[in-house]
Design a protein around this motif. Sequence first.
Motif, short mmCIF file in Angstrom:
data_model
loop_
_atom_site.label_atom_id
_atom_site.label_comp_id
_atom_site.label_asym_id
_atom_site.label_seq_id
_atom_site.Cartn_x
_atom_site.Cartn_y
_atom_site.Cartn_z
N SER A 40 9.42 19.23 8.53
CA SER A 40 10.02 17.79 9.04
C SER A 40 11.54 17.82 8.86
O SER A 40 12.08 18.53 7.86
N ALA A 48 4.64 21.89 7.30
CA ALA A 48 3.23 22.04 7.80
C ALA A 48 2.77 23.45 7.20
O ALA A 48 3.33 24.73 7.43
N TRP A 77 6.03 22.36 21.01
CA TRP A 77 5.39 21.64 20.10
C TRP A 77 4.13 22.01 19.85
O TRP A 77 3.45 22.57 20.99
N THR A 80 -1.11 21.04 14.18
CA THR A 80 -1.30 21.52 12.81
C THR A 80 -2.60 22.55 12.78
O THR A 80 -3.07 22.55 13.92
N TYR A 85 -1.40 15.97 15.50
CA TYR A 85 0.30 16.11 16.01
C TYR A 85 1.00 15.23 15.20
O TYR A 85 0.55 14.02 15.01
N SER A 86 2.22 15.88 14.91
CA SER A 86 3.15 14.90 14.25
C SER A 86 3.64 13.92 14.88
O SER A 86 3.68 13.91 15.95
N VAL A 92 -0.08 12.30 9.61
CA VAL A 92 1.09 12.90 9.73
C VAL A 92 2.01 12.30 10.70
O VAL A 92 2.92 12.79 11.19
N GLN A 93 1.73 10.92 11.05
CA GLN A 93 2.72 10.27 11.78
C GLN A 93 4.07 10.09 11.24
O GLN A 93 5.06 9.70 12.14
N GLU A 95 5.67 12.56 9.75
CA GLU A 95 6.12 14.04 9.91
C GLU A 95 6.66 14.13 11.44
O GLU A 95 6.47 13.65 12.35
N ASN A 96 7.77 15.17 11.79
CA ASN A 96 8.12 15.60 12.87
C ASN A 96 7.96 16.90 12.90
O ASN A 96 8.62 17.60 13.77
N TYR A 97 7.34 17.66 12.17
CA TYR A 97 7.48 19.32 12.13
C TYR A 97 6.51 19.53 13.14
O TYR A 97 5.82 19.05 13.80
#
Length: 218
Positions: A40, A48, A77, A80, A85-86, A92-93, A95-97
């Motif tokens: 991220s 991730a 995109w 994981t 989904y990031s 994982v909200q 995160e933006n990985y």
Amino acid sequence: MTDPQETNGPYPADGSNSINGSVVNVLSSSGIVRSDIRSSFGISTNTAPGVPLTLTIKLANTNASCAGLSGYAVYLWHCTRDGLYSLYSSGVQNENYLRGLQVSDSNGELTFQTIYPGCYSGRWPHIHFEVYPSLSVATHRNNAVLVGQMAMPEGISRTVYAGGSGYSTSTSNLNQISLSSDNVFGDNTAAQLAQQTPSLTGSVANGYTGTILVGLAR
């Protein structure tokens, strides 16, 4: 062959949908232009986990003998290893990985370093992408000239899910779906599916590398 248009799905973070009333658009974030999308950026520095995957995409103009399209931008995109989904999924909200943007070189090529995506219930394992005519307009889904999905190869998917740490639910999910029953790939021809499937080599221990050709009529 020109790649088919597909849905961008419910988790694109490309300005086309909202979470709790707020528009989600990672394309406007500083740091989104990157090759390695495993970590991220900005809001977090977490990485991730998963089996490494290095994927080179070639953009080809099907109106010009598949000449490479340089200067185009690709937003990529995927989920994981757990099928999350990031920015959207619980856990994982923040995160933006597993999201990134790259610009094609003089050969029409660009490369992402990521992880092998998991298989979640109801979908064939896949990677999402959007193609934009330039980086300057890669700011919103409405500017994309192609919205596509890659179908991960079944044999390698089964190998990763059986031998890769953290992919425990992916094998059972994959057993319940096929390309023909998938709600995205199910109506595609054999030739389209062949083009939408990356060519990969490698191992669970060492990771996978591969290529895919994306055709656009430009």
